[in-house]
Motif scaffolding. Sequence first.
Motif, PDB file in Angstrom:
ATOM      1  N   CYS A  28      -8.554  21.581   0.368  1.00 45.78           N
ATOM      2  CA  CYS A  28      -7.720  21.295  -0.976  1.00 45.78           C
ATOM      3  C   CYS A  28      -6.254  20.788  -0.695  1.00 45.78           C
ATOM      4  O   CYS A  28      -5.549  21.215   0.129  1.00 45.78           O
ATOM      5  N   CYS A  32      -5.735  16.830  -5.740  1.00 44.41           N
ATOM      6  CA  CYS A  32      -7.133  16.880  -5.857  1.00 44.41           C
ATOM      7  C   CYS A  32      -7.675  17.733  -6.994  1.00 44.41           C
ATOM      8  O   CYS A  32      -7.039  18.864  -7.204  1.00 44.41           O
ATOM      9  N   CYS A  35     -11.574  20.364  -9.603  1.00 44.10           N
ATOM     10  CA  CYS A  35     -11.435  21.943  -9.962  1.00 44.10           C
ATOM     11  C   CYS A  35     -10.529  22.133 -11.267  1.00 44.10           C
ATOM     12  O   CYS A  35     -10.457  23.289 -11.978  1.00 44.10           O
ATOM     13  N   MET A 127      -8.900  28.317  -6.344  1.00 46.38           N
ATOM     14  CA  MET A 127     -10.081  27.536  -6.140  1.00 46.38           C
ATOM     15  C   MET A 127     -10.004  26.673  -4.745  1.00 46.38           C
ATOM     16  O   MET A 127      -9.309  25.841  -4.689  1.00 46.38           O
ATOM     17  N   CYS A 133     -14.198  18.626  -2.899  1.00 49.80           N
ATOM     18  CA  CYS A 133     -15.486  18.633  -3.667  1.00 49.80           C
ATOM     19  C   CYS A 133     -16.096  17.438  -4.120  1.00 49.80           C
ATOM     20  O   CYS A 133     -17.105  17.132  -4.580  1.00 49.80           O
TER      21      CYS A 133
END
Length: 228
Positions: A28, A32, A35, A127, A133
């Motif tokens: 992360c 980004c 999420c 997250m 992701c």
Amino acid sequence: MGIHEKLAALEHIYRVYEDALVGYDVACRRGCDRCCTRNVTLSTLEAYKISIHLVKHGEEALFGKLSSVLGKPRFIPRITTNGLAEICLRGEDPPEEASDPDWGPCPLLADGECPLYAVRPFGCRCMVSARRCDEAGFAEMAPFIVTLNNVMLQYIEHIDRDGFSGNLADLLTFLASDEHRRRYREGNLDSPPPGLIPNRPVRALMVPPRHRERIMPIIKALEKVPPG
Ligand code: SF4
Ligand code: SF4
């Protein structure tokens, strides 16, 4: 606990969480945003911290962005994390709660950036994924981090046990009001308005037997709550 002690305890929980993640592969990065959906939930304490940040920095317009999704599909929790722990303790099945990332992005997201990154709630901080992701197609989270996240959420709810939980948009819209912020600060909230639910104290931590030994030093660190 007064509001200053609660805010200091919240900062402490965020720090303990960051320390606990050291050594894990975390892909992360700021910017980004996959999420960042409109399904983020939080407690009044975190929403209060964000609301005073927005007021202090003249960013009250963000309250309007949040309230713009109130009539739209979003995750509206019916049970808190501590409520869920109590259901599990009784050996009952928790109710199904609908949540879909395709309902849309967080209304605060602007050009892939979070305008309140420094004060984002734990629901955003937790997250974490071992792989990006957008490359993997989903978040890859170690089972121990899932346990760690639940414990942190339980502690945050516990220190805010006189408050409410709810969706980011609902709770920040509620605390956009000076009057509601004052009542929260003074510990004088009435029953929650529609869409928000009352917090609960911790009755049992959601820690599976295989994670108990590993979580103990983190719980000890959590319990060293600093003076407010
Ligand atoms: S959870 Fe996924 S989308 Fe969110 S910051 Fe981490 S890698 Fe990016
Ligand atoms: S508050 Fe910020 S970090 Fe959290 S979902 Fe919204 S844009 Fe993303």
